[in-house]
Design an enzyme around this catalytic site. Structure first.
Site, short mmCIF file in Angstrom:
data_model
loop_
_atom_site.label_atom_id
_atom_site.label_comp_id
_atom_site.label_asym_id
_atom_site.label_seq_id
_atom_site.Cartn_x
_atom_site.Cartn_y
_atom_site.Cartn_z
CE LYS A 1 -1.72 2.71 3.02
NZ LYS A 1 -1.51 3.97 2.26
CB CYS B 1 13.53 8.98 8.02
SG CYS B 1 14.39 7.74 7.09
CD GLU C 1 -2.59 8.65 2.18
OE1 GLU C 1 -1.93 7.59 2.13
OE2 GLU C 1 -2.81 9.28 3.23
NE ARG C 2 0.90 12.74 2.30
CZ ARG C 2 1.45 13.34 3.33
NH1 ARG C 2 1.56 14.65 3.33
NH2 ARG C 2 1.88 12.66 4.36
CD GLU D 1 9.93 13.28 11.32
OE1 GLU D 1 8.81 12.83 11.62
OE2 GLU D 1 10.76 12.65 10.64
P1 NAD Z 1 2.46 8.90 7.69
O1 NAD Z 1 2.70 8.32 9.04
O2 NAD Z 1 1.51 10.03 7.58
O3 NAD Z 1 1.91 7.78 6.68
C1 NAD Z 1 2.60 6.58 6.46
C2 NAD Z 1 1.62 5.52 5.95
O4 NAD Z 1 0.67 5.21 6.96
C3 NAD Z 1 0.81 5.94 4.73
O5 NAD Z 1 0.72 4.83 3.88
C4 NAD Z 1 -0.56 6.29 5.31
O6 NAD Z 1 -1.61 6.07 4.39
C5 NAD Z 1 -0.67 5.34 6.46
N1 NAD Z 1 -1.46 5.81 7.61
C6 NAD Z 1 -1.77 7.08 7.94
N2 NAD Z 1 -2.45 7.09 9.11
C7 NAD Z 1 -2.57 5.81 9.52
C8 NAD Z 1 -3.15 5.17 10.66
N3 NAD Z 1 -3.72 5.87 11.62
N4 NAD Z 1 -3.07 3.83 10.75
C9 NAD Z 1 -2.44 3.11 9.80
N5 NAD Z 1 -1.87 3.66 8.71
C10 NAD Z 1 -1.93 4.99 8.57
O7 NAD Z 1 3.90 9.29 7.12
P2 NAD Z 1 4.26 10.20 5.85
O8 NAD Z 1 3.92 11.62 6.15
O9 NAD Z 1 3.76 9.57 4.60
O10 NAD Z 1 5.86 10.01 5.81
C11 NAD Z 1 6.74 10.82 6.52
C12 NAD Z 1 7.16 10.19 7.83
O11 NAD Z 1 7.80 8.94 7.58
C13 NAD Z 1 8.18 11.02 8.59
O12 NAD Z 1 7.84 11.02 9.94
C14 NAD Z 1 9.49 10.28 8.34
O13 NAD Z 1 10.49 10.47 9.33
C15 NAD Z 1 9.02 8.87 8.31
N6 NAD Z 1 9.98 8.02 7.63
C16 NAD Z 1 10.73 7.18 8.39
C17 NAD Z 1 11.69 6.38 7.80
C18 NAD Z 1 12.53 5.46 8.62
O14 NAD Z 1 13.28 4.69 8.05
N7 NAD Z 1 12.45 5.49 9.93
C19 NAD Z 1 11.86 6.43 6.41
C20 NAD Z 1 11.06 7.29 5.66
C21 NAD Z 1 10.11 8.08 6.29
#
Ligand code: NAD
Length: 489
Positions: free
Chosen positions: A173, A281, A176-177, A382
């Site tokens: 999955k 990240c 969505e963006r 963050e």
């Molecule tokens: P996000 O947490 O908003 O979304 C991530 C995914 O979770 C998406 O697919 C989204 O549809 C889904 N999602 C959203 N709400 C949910 C919920 N309540 N329950 C289950 N799934 C849900 O993250 P984002 O804004 O897309 O990505 C940026 C974030 O990801 C930053 O915090 C970044 O640090 C982190 N990140 C971490 C790593 C790492 O290796 N630790 C790598 C890349 C990005």
């Protein structure tokens, strides 16, 4: 207008959901496509397809399974530029940065091609007279990856090639963006002619993710996203007995010692903080100067920030693209304001950026805040944008204390020419990825993408051997064959 399709059981399907979202080009604000938010029924269809494909797929010898990955690798190479362009279009990062992430996706496929030896077990003869014991690795069943927006190509590949090579079937999955990169990847996956149901693509947002987390037919969850969501995902996956590897957010500090090389340190830190518009990240978001390091570093990093070329990532010479959305830009600008209100000095201010030709885009120029307070939001939150906060201390001990005081533990870096300082830092910093004179300590595909404290929930990380262990379960067999056993040895 294109609508991002699901790929379930070997065929393309339009999500039936009445709700759809626009996929935007962040550099222009233009609508690239629409994406439907798949319902629980569609998730169930994908899980049923994956479950149906599993028995045959796990019986397919590993050496045959990896033949599909070899073909996929070739296709990814052939379509490398086009895939990179798609990443830039929907995510905004520069084409060079997009190429970097597609390259890492390919590298993960290459590592997973080694599964025939990577997933071997081990055996001990004669643990008692005539009795042998062995450990074999078997796939866990159906796995799923829930992915963030910032690496549309790379992050699904931290998991998918390993899951597949180990004999699991799988659902992806995307965020969505940024769903379009995975649609293009799955068009290539279709060409390798995997058995239907082995790999499935399901679009959607929170509700779709929750349907995946709750589905009893899924055994393993790989998640990457923000920490508040990661906490929920970890708990929800555990509630239905799934194994989970859950990567969260970050706030990465770098330390500059007085003996660091000023010119290269400045260049590397600027690339880390402002590359991918800070939406990584592994982006440096705090720089801690020690002793007289401040005198040279502060003006140098401010100059590097001010000189960075910002614009559409498709254009030659652009060093930094937009952030993902208007909401994200507004949040970043608000957090800069909050830092200022808490007493930080705005040395370089990226708010209110206007880019000629990119008026509809979501731009924030590189921003540098000095005299950041260790109790304030700029230190703790963050920001996920091109904002670098500066702090100053007198000793490396105080700097390490700051590194270890934060909520996150994704990455920390030290800039120095002292081996002793580097060793101390490596030993004492409580983070999962360490850089020594490196600004983005991104592990190669054959190392785990580590992360400690609230940057990671679980035990086994993505990539490399960790991914192999995560996507297999160990079975231990103790064997005695009475006929041979009763014989004299
Ligand atoms: P996000 O947490 O908003 O979304 C991530 C995914 O979770 C998406 O697919 C989204 O549809 C889904 N999602 C959203 N709400 C949910 C919920 N309540 N329950 C289950 N799934 C849900 O993250 P984002 O804004 O897309 O990505 C940026 C974030 O990801 C930053 O915090 C970044 O640090 C982190 N990140 C971490 C790593 C790492 O290796 N630790 C790598 C890349 C990005």
């Amino acid at each position: 207008m294109e609508e991002a399709r699901n790929y379930i059981g070997g065929s393309w399907r339009q999500p039936t959901a009445s709700e759809t979202l626009n996929v935007l080009n962040p550099a222009t604000g233009e609508v690239l496509a629409r994406v439907g938010l798949s319902t629980a029924e569609e998730v169930d269809r994908a899980v049923q397809a994956a479950r149906a494909a599993f028995p045959d797929w796990r019986r397919t010898p590993a050496v045959e399974r990896v033949q599909y990955l070899f073909k996929l690798r070739d296709l990814l190479e052939q379509h490398f530029e086009e895939l990179s362009r798609t990443v830039t279009l929907e995510n905004g990062k520069t084409l060079e940065e997009a190429r970097g992430e597609v390259r890492r996706a390919v590298e993960n496929v290459e590592v997973a091609c080694g599964i025939p030896s990577l997933m071997q077990g081990y055996l001990s003869e004669d643990i008692a007279r005539g009795i042998d014991e062995l450990m074999i690795r078997q796939p866990v069943g159906v796995g799923a990856a829930l992915c963030p927006f910032n690496f549309p190509a790379m992050i699904p590949f931290w998991f998918m090639p390993y899951a597949l090579a180990c004999g699991n079937t799988f659902l992806v999955k995307p965020s969505e963006r940024v769903p379009l990169t995975m649609v293009r990847m799955f068009e290539l996956i279709e060409q390798v002619q995997l058995p239907p149901g082995v790999l499935n693509l399901v679009h959607g947002s929170r509700q779709t993710a929750e349907a995946i987390l709750d589905h009893p037919g899924i055994q393993a969850i790989s998640f990457v996203g923000s920490t508040p969501v990661a906490r929920q995902v970890y708990a929800r996956a555990a509630a239905t007995g799934k194994r989970a590897q859950v990567q969260g957010g970050a706030k990465n500090p770098i330390i500059v010692l007085p003996d660091a090389d000023l010119e290269s340190t400045t260049r590397i830190v600027a690339d880390s903080a402002f590359g991918s518009a800070g939406q990584r990240c592994l982006a440096a978001s705090l720089a801690v100067t020690v002793g007289e390091a401040r005198d040279g570093f502060v003006p140098a990093i401010a100059q590097a920030a001010a000189e960075r070329v910002v614009g559409n990532g498709l254009q030659e010479g652009v060093q930094m693209g937009p952030v993902i959305s208007a909401a994200s830009r507004d949040r970043i600008e608000r957090l800069i304001g909050q830092g200022e209100a808490e007493g930080a000095q705005v040395l370089v201010d990226g708010r209110g950026t206007r880019i000629p030709g990119g008026e509809g885009g979501f731009f924030v120029r590189p921003t540098v805040l000095s005299e950041v307070q260790a109790e304030g939001e700029t230190f703790k939150t963050e920001i996920f944008g091109p904002v670098l906060g500066l702090l100053h201390v007198s000793t490396i001990e105080q700097a390490i204390e700051l590194v270890n005081s934060g909520q996150y533990g994704n990455m920390a870096c030290l800039f120095t020419s002292s081996g002793a300082a580097a060793r101390k830092f490596r030993y004492e910093a409580e983070v999962g990825n360490i850089g020594i004179n490196i600004g983005v300590a991104a592990p190669m595909a054959f190392f785990p993408f580590s992360g400690w404290r609230e940057s990671f929930f679980g035990v086994l990380h993505g990539q490399g051997r960790d991914a192999v262990e995560f996507y297999t379960q160990e079975k231990v067999v103790v064997e005695r064959w009475p006929k041979e056993w009763s014989r004299k040895f």
